[in-house]
Scaffold this motif. Structure first.
Motif, PDB file in Angstrom:
ATOM      1  N   ILE A  64       0.837  -1.207   0.000  1.00 51.81           N
ATOM      2  CA  ILE A  64       0.000   0.000   0.000  1.00 51.81           C
ATOM      3  C   ILE A  64       0.868   1.253   0.000  1.00 51.81           C
ATOM      4  N   LEU A  65       1.947   1.235   0.827  1.00 45.51           N
ATOM      5  CA  LEU A  65       2.859   2.381   0.831  1.00 45.51           C
ATOM      6  C   LEU A  65       3.513   2.565  -0.534  1.00 45.51           C
ATOM      7  N   ALA A  66       3.878   1.459  -1.167  1.00 42.98           N
ATOM      8  CA  ALA A  66       4.480   1.553  -2.496  1.00 42.98           C
ATOM      9  C   ALA A  66       3.516   2.169  -3.496  1.00 42.98           C
ATOM     10  N   LEU A  67       2.251   1.751  -3.424  1.00 48.29           N
ATOM     11  CA  LEU A  67       1.252   2.318  -4.323  1.00 48.29           C
ATOM     12  C   LEU A  67       1.051   3.811  -4.068  1.00 48.29           C
ATOM     13  N   VAL A  68       1.055   4.197  -2.775  1.00 49.64           N
ATOM     14  CA  VAL A  68       0.900   5.622  -2.443  1.00 49.64           C
ATOM     15  C   VAL A  68       2.052   6.433  -3.021  1.00 49.64           C
ATOM     16  N   PHE A  69       3.283   5.927  -2.846  1.00 54.03           N
ATOM     17  CA  PHE A  69       4.449   6.650  -3.365  1.00 54.03           C
ATOM     18  C   PHE A  69       4.438   6.693  -4.892  1.00 54.03           C
ATOM     19  N   ILE A  70       3.971   5.626  -5.534  1.00 51.29           N
ATOM     20  CA  ILE A  70       3.892   5.620  -6.990  1.00 51.29           C
ATOM     21  C   ILE A  70       2.905   6.669  -7.475  1.00 51.29           C
ATOM     22  N   VAL A  71       1.747   6.749  -6.810  1.00 47.75           N
ATOM     23  CA  VAL A  71       0.740   7.748  -7.186  1.00 47.75           C
ATOM     24  C   VAL A  71       1.295   9.163  -7.022  1.00 47.75           C
ATOM     25  N   ARG A  72       1.972   9.408  -5.887  1.00 45.15           N
ATOM     26  CA  ARG A  72       2.530  10.739  -5.646  1.00 45.15           C
ATOM     27  C   ARG A  72       3.638  11.068  -6.638  1.00 45.15           C
ATOM     28  N   GLN A  73       4.468  10.067  -6.969  1.00 39.11           N
ATOM     29  CA  GLN A  73       5.544  10.295  -7.922  1.00 39.11           C
ATOM     30  C   GLN A  73       4.989  10.590  -9.308  1.00 39.11           C
ATOM     31  N   ASN A  74       3.963   9.849  -9.705  1.00 42.18           N
ATOM     32  CA  ASN A  74       3.345  10.107 -11.005  1.00 42.18           C
ATOM     33  C   ASN A  74       2.711  11.490 -11.052  1.00 42.18           C
ATOM     34  N   ARG A  75       2.090  11.885  -9.943  1.00 43.59           N
ATOM     35  CA  ARG A  75       1.484  13.222  -9.887  1.00 43.59           C
ATOM     36  C   ARG A  75       2.561  14.302  -9.990  1.00 43.59           C
ATOM     37  N   TYR A  76       3.691  14.061  -9.304  1.00 41.32           N
ATOM     38  CA  TYR A  76       4.802  15.023  -9.380  1.00 41.32           C
ATOM     39  C   TYR A  76       5.372  15.078 -10.796  1.00 41.32           C
ATOM     40  N   ASN A  77       5.522  13.912 -11.434  1.00 35.87           N
ATOM     41  CA  ASN A  77       6.064  13.878 -12.790  1.00 35.87           C
ATOM     42  C   ASN A  77       5.152  14.625 -13.760  1.00 35.87           C
ATOM     43  N   ARG A  78       3.840  14.436 -13.604  1.00 33.33           N
ATOM     44  CA  ARG A  78       2.905  15.152 -14.477  1.00 33.33           C
ATOM     45  C   ARG A  78       2.978  16.655 -14.241  1.00 33.33           C
ATOM     46  N   SER A  79       3.084  17.030 -12.955  1.00 31.57           N
ATOM     47  CA  SER A  79       3.186  18.455 -12.623  1.00 31.57           C
ATOM     48  C   SER A  79       4.467  19.048 -13.191  1.00 31.57           C
ATOM     49  N   GLN A  80       5.561  18.303 -13.089  1.00 26.88           N
ATOM     50  CA  GLN A  80       6.839  18.786 -13.608  1.00 26.88           C
ATOM     51  C   GLN A  80       6.792  18.922 -15.125  1.00 26.88           C
ATOM     52  N   ALA A  81       6.210  17.915 -15.797  1.00 26.74           N
ATOM     53  CA  ALA A  81       6.104  17.981 -17.256  1.00 26.74           C
ATOM     54  C   ALA A  81       5.233  19.161 -17.686  1.00 26.74           C
ATOM     55  N   ARG A  82       4.125  19.388 -16.958  1.00 25.81           N
ATOM     56  CA  ARG A  82       3.246  20.515 -17.278  1.00 25.81           C
ATOM     57  C   ARG A  82       3.964  21.841 -17.047  1.00 25.81           C
ATOM     58  N   PHE A  83       4.755  21.902 -15.966  1.00 27.42           N
ATOM     59  CA  PHE A  83       5.496  23.124 -15.664  1.00 27.42           C
ATOM     60  C   PHE A  83       6.513  23.433 -16.762  1.00 27.42           C
ATOM     61  N   ILE A  84       7.259  22.408 -17.196  1.00 27.21           N
ATOM     62  CA  ILE A  84       8.259  22.613 -18.245  1.00 27.21           C
ATOM     63  C   ILE A  84       7.592  23.073 -19.538  1.00 27.21           C
ATOM     64  N   ALA A  85       6.451  22.455 -19.869  1.00 25.94           N
ATOM     65  CA  ALA A  85       5.739  22.843 -21.088  1.00 25.94           C
ATOM     66  C   ALA A  85       5.242  24.285 -20.998  1.00 25.94           C
ATOM     67  N   GLN A  86       4.696  24.671 -19.837  1.00 25.57           N
ATOM     68  CA  GLN A  86       4.190  26.025 -19.673  1.00 25.57           C
ATOM     69  C   GLN A  86       5.325  27.043 -19.710  1.00 25.57           C
ATOM     70  N   VAL A  87       6.433  26.727 -19.029  1.00 26.69           N
ATOM     71  CA  VAL A  87       7.575  27.645 -19.022  1.00 26.69           C
ATOM     72  C   VAL A  87       8.108  27.839 -20.439  1.00 26.69           C
ATOM     73  N   SER A  88       8.253  26.722 -21.160  1.00 21.08           N
ATOM     74  CA  SER A  88       8.765  26.809 -22.525  1.00 21.08           C
ATOM     75  C   SER A  88       7.870  27.677 -23.399  1.00 21.08           C
ATOM     76  N   HIS A  89       6.562  27.485 -23.258  1.00 21.37           N
ATOM     77  CA  HIS A  89       5.629  28.244 -24.083  1.00 21.37           C
ATOM     78  C   HIS A  89       5.621  29.723 -23.706  1.00 21.37           C
ATOM     79  N   GLU A  90       5.533  29.993 -22.400  1.00 24.69           N
ATOM     80  CA  GLU A  90       5.406  31.380 -21.955  1.00 24.69           C
ATOM     81  C   GLU A  90       6.680  32.181 -22.200  1.00 24.69           C
ATOM     82  N   LEU A  91       7.851  31.557 -22.048  1.00 20.80           N
ATOM     83  CA  LEU A  91       9.104  32.276 -22.276  1.00 20.80           C
ATOM     84  C   LEU A  91       9.387  32.433 -23.765  1.00 20.80           C
ATOM     85  N   ARG A  92       8.939  31.482 -24.559  1.00 19.97           N
ATOM     86  CA  ARG A  92       9.198  31.564 -25.998  1.00 19.97           C
ATOM     87  C   ARG A  92       8.472  32.747 -26.632  1.00 19.97           C
TER      88      ARG A  92
END
Length: 298
Positions: A64-92
Motif C-alpha cells: 500500500i505504501l508503495a502504491l501511495v508513493f507511486i501515485v505521488r511520484q506520477n502526480r509530481y512527474n505530471r506536474s513537472q512535465a506541465r510546468f516545463i511545457a508552460q515555461v517553454s511556451h510562456e518564455l518563448r
C-alpha cells in the motif's frame, strides 16, 4: 545493429506491475494464514498461521505504501512535465517578439523615428514581461523563512506596485485604489508584500473580465486587510483549494489561451502561511471574485 529500447510508457508501468504483484502475494499469504488458523489442530499450526498473518500484513502495508508513493511520484512527474511545457511556451512568446523587434531595428525596416520609438517601446514591454515571468518562477521556488523585521508602510508599498499598472492607459481607467488612513503597522517583508499585490492585481486583470478592479487596503477587526476585487465570473468554492496549488489553472483559462504558469495564487498562499496571515476567496454579491489577505498587526 541498433539496440532497440523500450518505450517510456512501458518503463512507467513497471512500478505498478511490481506493486500489484506484491499486493497479490500479500493477499494470498493473508488468506493462507487465515486458513491455517481455521484448520489448526496443534500449537505449531497456530504459530505458523500467526506468523503467516504477520508476514502477510507487513507485505500489505508495504504494498500500500508503495502504491501511495507511486501515485505521488506520477502526480509530481505530471506536474513537472506541465510546468516545463508552460515555461517553454510562456518564455518563448516574449523571446520571439524581442527577436522580431531587434531584427526590424537592425535591418532598419522602419520609416520614421516614431516607428523606431514604438518598436523600442514594444521591446521594453516584452523584456519587462520576461522579467516578470522569471521573477514569478524564482519566487515560487524560494521558501525562505521570515525574520524579525520592523513594521513597513503598506500604503507606500502598495502604490509602488500599482504605479506601473496605472501608467498604462488600458489599465488606468480600470484600476481603482482605496486606502484607509492611518493604517496599523504590519511586520512583513516589503518585497514579499509587493509580490502579493502584483500577483493579485495581475490575476484580476487576466481572469477578471473587462470590468473595473477595486484594490483596497484597510483596517478591520484589529487586522490589516488587502483586498482585490474583479468583475469576472467569480470562483466556485469547490475550485478554490485546487487553484491555490502550484501550476494549477482553470479549464477555461487553459482553453482561452490566457498566459501564465498558475503560480500567482500559490505565491499568495505561501505568503499567508509564512506570515500568519489568512487568504479569503469569495464571490461578490454583485458579481466577480474578491481576494482578501488578512494580516496581523503590530
Amino acid at each position: 545493429m541498433a539496440e532497440e529500447r523500450m518505450p517510456l510508457k512501458t518503463y512507467a508501468s513497471v512500478p505498478w506491475l511490481i506493486a500489484f504483484c506484491a499486493l497479490m502475494s500479500s493477499g494470498a499469504n493473508l488468506a493462507m494464514g487465515i486458513v491455517l488458523l481455521a484448520l489448526s489442530d496443534s500449537g505449531g499450526d497456530v504459530a505458523l498461521g500467526v506468523l503467516t498473518l504477520v508476514f502477510a500484513l507487513w507485505g500489505l502495508v508495504g504494498s500500500i505504501l508503495a502504491l501511495v508513493f507511486i501515485v505521488r511520484q506520477n502526480r509530481y512527474n505530471r506536474s513537472q512535465a506541465r510546468f516545463i511545457a508552460q515555461v517553454s511556451h510562456e518564455l518563448r512568446t516574449p523571446l520571439t517578439s524581442i527577436r522580431m523587434y531587434a531584427d526590424t531595428l537592425t535591418m532598419r525596416r522602419y520609416e520614421t523615428e516614431e516607428d523606431q520609438a514604438r518598436l523600442l517601446e514594444h521591446m521594453v514591454e516584452e523584456i519587462a514581461r520576461l522579467e516578470a515571468l522569471t521573477e514569478q518562477i524564482l519566487e515560487a521556488r524560494q521558501k525562505k523563512s521570515p525574520k524579525a523585521m520592523p513594521p513597513v508602510s503598506l500604503e507606500d508599498e502598495l502604490m509602488s506596485v500599482l504605479h506601473p499598472f496605472l501608467e498604462k492607459p488600458q489599465y488606468k481607467a480600470r484600476i481603482h485604489v482605496s486606502v484607509e488612513t492611518p493604517l496599523p503597522g504590519v511586520c512583513v517583508d516589503s518585497h514579499d508584500f509587493r509580490s502579493v499585490v502584483s500577483n493579485l492585481v495581475q490575476n484580476a486583470l487576466s481572469h477578471g473580465g473587462e470590468g473595473d478592479i477595486q484594490v483596497s487596503l484597510a483596517s478591520h477587526e484589529g487586522r490589516c486587510v488587502l483586498s482585490v476585487r474583479d468583475h469576472g465570473k467569480g470562483i466556485d468554492a469547490s475550485m478554490v483549494r485546487k487553484l491555490l496549488e502550484p501550476f494549477a489553472r482553470g479549464a477555461d483559462t487553459t482553453e482561452s489561451g490566457i498566459p501564465g504558469f498558475g503560480l500567482g495564487l500559490s505565491i499568495v498562499k505561501d505568503f499567508c502561511k509564512r506570515y500568519g496571515a489568512r487568504l479569503d476567496v469569495d464571490k461578490h454579491p454583485e458579481g466577480g471574485a474578491v481576494f482578501s489577505v488578512v494580516m496581523k498587526v503590530v
